[in-house]
Design an enzyme around this catalytic site. Structure first.
Site: not given
Ligand SMILES: NC(=O)C1=CN([C@@H]2O[C@H](COP(=O)(O)OP(=O)(O)OC[C@H]3O[C@@H](n4cnc5c(N)ncnc54)[C@H](OP(=O)(O)O)[C@@H]3O)[C@@H](O)[C@H]2O)C=CC1
Ligand SMILES: O=C(O)[C@H](O)COP(=O)(O)O
Length: 481
Positions: A161, A291, A257
């Protein structure tokens, strides 16, 4: 070879050379707008990942030995090069992850600012000096110099994202502190990550100090996470992936995170116009795929009708469409995510929630949906939707909100809307979250504020200063006079 193999196929970076996978295998990336192919990236094998990690480890001592001000200068040049590429990278973020062009370019500019701030802040890290005589049996003749040293090789794993910002917010603090970096971008968003690193190469990245491993996380992730040359992992993404990584990685620091279910708690005396505005932008920016998005509203009954009417009016004005049409609500990242949101809406509807605003449903494009009278038995009350649906739970008083929050599996942020600051502080004290926002939407920035989640929302702390701290460990030198 260059980064671009042709206008769709991209190489990855190993030792400052842009290369494909030896097998020639690639992973295709599809646009959320129209499912057209936006890019193809190398699908590295475990052997190639192994080589990349070993090469990153080989140069770590040299990078650590580089003067801090030189590392800082590299980051300043990176920020400059990144800014020069704002249009190109913004265009790619826009296509790959379906953000509007203006918000995609905004992400690049924010990232340049973050890198500059990190370059400055990193110059101010320092250790401490401790006299031994504070402890019985020791004396002033024993003195400890506590130095701050890097962990070694940092594995930085970013989500889709914020493919540039949430990658740089890990890479920059790692580099400034003398760590070398293995960067695993999210597959959806990987080309944007590659372009961001192209700016770093232009800025003068020394060979091997950062290598990129592209390919599906499910194929190469476990191998990278458990590699014995990885000394620290910093990850943003889903809670399930984060928990999996934390279990796999042994005896190394892991900063996570993860997801959130951030509530907005609205009390009777709140400025409802302001609350409604903050809630709409907090919940629905980038179609709720953040998130930190507001993911449930708890509003006292006496203010509920008025607040929901105001939110409804604002939501009705939001343009729903493609990111290429500069819409406010754009297609979700993929069909699976959209189907999940729809299943939450259906579950709530079946259990008696009233749909006060319903959005269009066209493949992965979901218009915003507002659900009133959401109750505790509904999945949408607890599960992270990561999409454009917003549940309203009516409560009789703030104690009920606090009690509901106690049962929240997540603990990222919470917003409290009230004109009574004393009350806001009292509620904030009772909420087990990383951050409480008073009279404002939940959000990560400004990027130098500490940013953290508790419970299922993460471990460790980020935000520029804290991210830098997380990249360092103590090394103690004791002088026995
Ligand atoms: N707290 C925060 O700041 C944030 C939280 N999120 C959370 O993430 C989710 C969606 O984001 P998304 O990108 O789909 O998250 P994912 O957890 O699916 O993927 C995040 C990263 O992890 C990689 N990955 C997947 N499997 C593994 C593994 N076994 N070992 C190491 N790395 C791995 C992915 O690679 P690949 O893409 O190749 O699968 C990607 O680079 C939502 O649930 C959201 O809440 C998202 C953004 C920010
Ligand atoms: O992980 C996320 O989705 C981001 O850390 C959120 O960042 P923002 O609050 O600046 O959109």
């Amino acid at each position: 070879m260059s980064l671009r193999q042709d206008n769709k196929k991209f190489h990855t970076l190993l030792n400052n050379k842009w290369v494909g996978s030896q097998s020639g295998e690639t992973v295709k990336i599809y646009s959320p707008d129209d499912q057209s192919i936006t890019g193809e990236i190398p699908a590295l094998s475990q052997e190639e990942v192994d080589a990349a990690i070993n090469q990153t480890a080989d140069v770590q001592a040299n990078w650590e030995a580089t003067e801090g001000h030189e590392r800082s200068e590299l980051l300043h040049r990176w920020a400059e090069e990144l800014e020069k590429m704002t249009d190109e990278i913004g265009e790619m973020i826009h296509k790959e992850v379906g953000k509007t062009l203006s918000s995609a370019k905004g992400e690049v500019k924010r990232t340049a600012q973050l890198i500059r701030h990190t370059a400055e802040e990193g110059l101010r890290t320092h250790g401490s000096f401790i006299q031994g005589d504070a402890f019985p049996g020791a004396s002033k003749a024993t003195k400890a110099m506590v130095q701050k040293v890097p962990h070694g090789v940092v594995l930085a794993i970013s989500p889709f994202n914020y493919p540039v910002n949430l990658a740089a917010s890990k890479i920059a603090p790692a580099l400034i502190t003398g760590n070398t970096v293995v960067f695993k971008p999210a597959t959806q968003g990987a080309v944007s990550g590659l372009l961001m690193v192209e700016a770093l190469v232009k800025a003068g990245l020394p060979e091997g100090v950062l290598n990129i491993i592209t390919g599906r996380g499910s194929v190469i992730g476990d191998f990278a996470v458990t590699h014995d040359k990885i000394d620290m992992i910093t990850f943003t993404g889903g809670t399930e992936t984060g928990r999996h990584i934390a279990k796999k990685a042994s005896m190394i620091p892991v900063v996570l995170e993860l997801g959130g279910k951030d509530p907005a708690i609205v009390l009777e005396d709140a400025d409802l116009d302001k609350a409604a505005k903050e809630i709409v932008s907090g919940a629905l920016s980038y179609s709720g795929q953040r998130c930190t998005a507001i993911k449930r509203v708890m509003v006292v009954d006496s203010a509920a009708d008025e607040l929901i009417d105001k939110v409804k009016a604002l939501v009705a004005d939001l343009k729903v469409g493609l990111s290429s049409e500069d819409a406010a609500i754009t297609p979700m990242i993929d069909q699976k995510s959209a189907d999940y949101v729809l299943s939450l809406i259906e579950d709530a509807r079946e259990k008696g929630a009233s749909v006060v605003h319903e959005g269009v449903k066209d493949k992965n494009l979901l218009g915003p949906t507002l659900l009133d009278h959401v109750t505790e038995d509904m999945e949408v009350a607890w599960e992270e939707q990561f999409g454009p649906v917003l549940p309203f739970m009516r409560i009789s008083n703030e104690l009920e909100a606090v009690a509901l929050e106690k049962r929240n599996a997540y603990g990222l942020q919470a917003s409290v809307f009230t004109q009574n600051l004393e009350n806001a502080f009292a509620i904030a004290d009772k909420l087990n979250v990383g951050t409480v926002q008073v009279n404002g939407k939940t959000s990560r920035g400004p990027d130098h504020f500490p940013f953290l989640g508790v419970k299922n929302s993460g471990q460790g702390v980020q935000g520029i200063g804290r991210s830098i701290d997380s990249m360092l460990r103590d090394k103690v030198l004791v002088l026995n006079l």
